[in-house]
Design an enzyme around this catalytic site. Structure first.
Site, PDB file in Angstrom:
ATOM      1  N   HIS A 101      -0.824   6.187   2.828  1.00 36.40           N
ATOM      2  CA  HIS A 101      -1.546   6.154   4.109  1.00 36.40           C
ATOM      3  C   HIS A 101      -1.226   4.890   4.885  1.00 36.40           C
ATOM      4  O   HIS A 101      -0.725   3.903   4.343  1.00 36.40           O
ATOM      5  CB  HIS A 101      -3.062   6.228   3.873  1.00 36.40           C
ATOM      6  CG  HIS A 101      -3.623   5.008   3.199  1.00 36.40           C
ATOM      7  ND1 HIS A 101      -3.415   4.739   1.861  1.00 36.40           N
ATOM      8  CD2 HIS A 101      -4.360   3.976   3.677  1.00 36.40           C
ATOM      9  CE1 HIS A 101      -4.010   3.599   1.544  1.00 36.40           C
ATOM     10  NE2 HIS A 101      -4.585   3.109   2.635  1.00 36.40           N
ATOM     11  N   ASP A 103      -3.570   2.359   7.256  1.00 38.40           N
ATOM     12  CA  ASP A 103      -5.025   2.172   7.288  1.00 38.40           C
ATOM     13  C   ASP A 103      -5.678   2.765   8.546  1.00 38.40           C
ATOM     14  O   ASP A 103      -5.266   2.465   9.676  1.00 38.40           O
ATOM     15  CB  ASP A 103      -5.364   0.680   7.161  1.00 38.40           C
ATOM     16  CG  ASP A 103      -5.107   0.179   5.743  1.00 38.40           C
ATOM     17  OD1 ASP A 103      -5.259   0.978   4.800  1.00 38.40           O
ATOM     18  OD2 ASP A 103      -4.725  -0.999   5.579  1.00 38.40           O
ATOM     19  N   HIS A 246       1.170   2.620   2.590  1.00 34.81           N
ATOM     20  CA  HIS A 246       1.022   2.045   1.253  1.00 34.81           C
ATOM     21  C   HIS A 246       0.175   2.964   0.377  1.00 34.81           C
ATOM     22  O   HIS A 246      -0.538   3.832   0.880  1.00 34.81           O
ATOM     23  CB  HIS A 246       0.404   0.640   1.315  1.00 34.81           C
ATOM     24  CG  HIS A 246      -0.921   0.587   1.997  1.00 34.81           C
ATOM     25  ND1 HIS A 246      -1.061   0.655   3.371  1.00 34.81           N
ATOM     26  CD2 HIS A 246      -2.187   0.484   1.510  1.00 34.81           C
ATOM     27  CE1 HIS A 246      -2.336   0.590   3.690  1.00 34.81           C
ATOM     28  NE2 HIS A 246      -3.049   0.494   2.581  1.00 34.81           N
ATOM     29  N   ARG A 261     -10.566  -7.034   1.802  1.00 34.44           N
ATOM     30  CA  ARG A 261      -9.575  -6.805   2.867  1.00 34.44           C
ATOM     31  C   ARG A 261     -10.170  -7.168   4.218  1.00 34.44           C
ATOM     32  O   ARG A 261     -11.282  -6.742   4.536  1.00 34.44           O
ATOM     33  CB  ARG A 261      -9.146  -5.333   2.876  1.00 34.44           C
ATOM     34  CG  ARG A 261      -7.936  -5.096   3.752  1.00 34.44           C
ATOM     35  CD  ARG A 261      -7.525  -3.629   3.738  1.00 34.44           C
ATOM     36  NE  ARG A 261      -8.151  -2.895   4.808  1.00 34.44           N
ATOM     37  CZ  ARG A 261      -8.199  -1.562   4.893  1.00 34.44           C
ATOM     38  NH1 ARG A 261      -7.662  -0.815   3.955  1.00 34.44           N
ATOM     39  NH2 ARG A 261      -8.783  -0.976   5.918  1.00 34.44           N
TER      40      ARG A 261
HETATM   41  C1  SIN Z   1      -5.937  -0.360   0.792  1.00 34.98           C
HETATM   42  O1  SIN Z   1      -5.522   0.756   1.101  1.00 34.98           O
HETATM   43  O2  SIN Z   1      -6.269  -1.190   1.617  1.00 34.98           O
HETATM   44  C2  SIN Z   1      -5.998  -0.746  -0.666  1.00 34.98           C
HETATM   45  C3  SIN Z   1      -4.734  -1.348  -1.110  1.00 34.98           C
HETATM   46  C4  SIN Z   1      -4.832  -1.876  -2.505  1.00 34.98           C
HETATM   47  O3  SIN Z   1      -5.911  -1.862  -3.089  1.00 34.98           O
HETATM   48  O4  SIN Z   1      -3.815  -2.353  -3.020  1.00 34.98           O
END
Ligand code: SIN
Length: 270
Positions: A101, A103, A246, A261
């Protein structure tokens, strides 16, 4: 020499670089920020080791990139919705960001940058993969590029029940975006559909949309577009959601992986 202040250690030739020579806990000079930004444009996702940032320092780093984005539904730390919790342990029913995805691409103005600070890591595992969407676009054949260039797609999110008792910050987002977007800084074209949020390509039949999206979601999985990062406590990653996707690997159950985050607002894709 392009970089005077930073030492750049590329993780692969196509995406990802470990950055040495910067302390993210301190305010960044304009020169330092400019080099970090250049390196970010070149490598798409930057990694930093041994950055024991406080929440305030993490927020200040995010604000250096722009106005902060608030996740529609995720739990947060310190009573501040800009500090999104990324936490998985033995009681978790799911792992945040498990599928490919970009974000919150269902937002009308999806976030441009995400800055993840991992505090606690499992003994092994819990790596994250990133994929380069410029490369994904470039690797398509010319007839498919021409077809996709004219199309838009619907992105939606439904966070109902995903975060237990935590009440959402706002309504589930929904937006239409070009299937191929142009990066506002580099001017490069990148694929902008992802299996996390993209539901339907507009203006073609459902069967055609399903087939095209299935082909593109499979295409993104090509390891030639990827890098993989092994987290340690106090590692930080800064990624560009406009040209990457990612996925976070959940191979460490029942161990704990935990971090915060901070996400930065972006503009409307074009
Ligand atoms: C996310 O999608 O922000 C999570 C990424 C992660 O936990 O490595």
């Amino acid at each position: 020499m392009k970089y005077q202040l930073l030492e750049i250690e590329p993780l692969t030739p196509r995406i990802g670089a470990i950055i040495h020579g910067v302390d993210l806990t301190r305010p960044l000079s304009d020169e330092m920020f400019s080099e970090i930004h250049d390196a970010w444009m070149d490598h798409l996702v930057l990694f930093f080791r041994d950055q024991a940032m406080t929440s305030e320092q993490h927020l200040a780093l995010g604000e250096r990139f722009g106005e902060l984005h608030i996740h529609p539904a995720a739990p947060y730390a310190d009573n501040n919705p800009a500090l999104m919790k990324v936490h998985t342990d033995k009681d978790s029913l799911r792992n945040n960001g498990e599928g490919w995805h970009s974000d919150v691409s269902a937002d009308i103005e999806p976030p441009m940058a995400s800055i993840l600070h991992i505090h606690q890591t499992p003994g092994q595992g819990g790596d994250t993969l990133w994929a380069n969407m410029y490369e994904a676009y470039d690797a398509l054949s010319d007839p498919i590029k021409t077809l996709l260039d004219s199309l838009t797609a619907l992105h939606t999110a439904d966070y109902t029940g995903l975060y237990g008792e935590h009440p959402p910050q706002r309504e589930n987002p929904r937006a239409e975006h070009p299937v191929i977007r142009t990066h506002p800084v580099t001017g490069r074209k990148g694929l902008f559909v992802n299996s996390g949020f993209t539901r339907r390509i507009k203006g073609i039949s459902l069967a055609e949309s399903d087939a095209l999206l299935a082909m593109l979601f499979e295409h993104v999985k090509n390891p030639n577009f990827h890098c993989r990062f092994r987290w340690l406590p106090d590692s930080v990653a800064i990624w560009d959601n406009r040209c990457t996707q990612h996925m976070a690997i959940w191979d460490y159950y029942p161990q704990t992986r935990s971090g915060i985050r901070v996400t930065v607002k972006g503009d409307k894709p074009f």
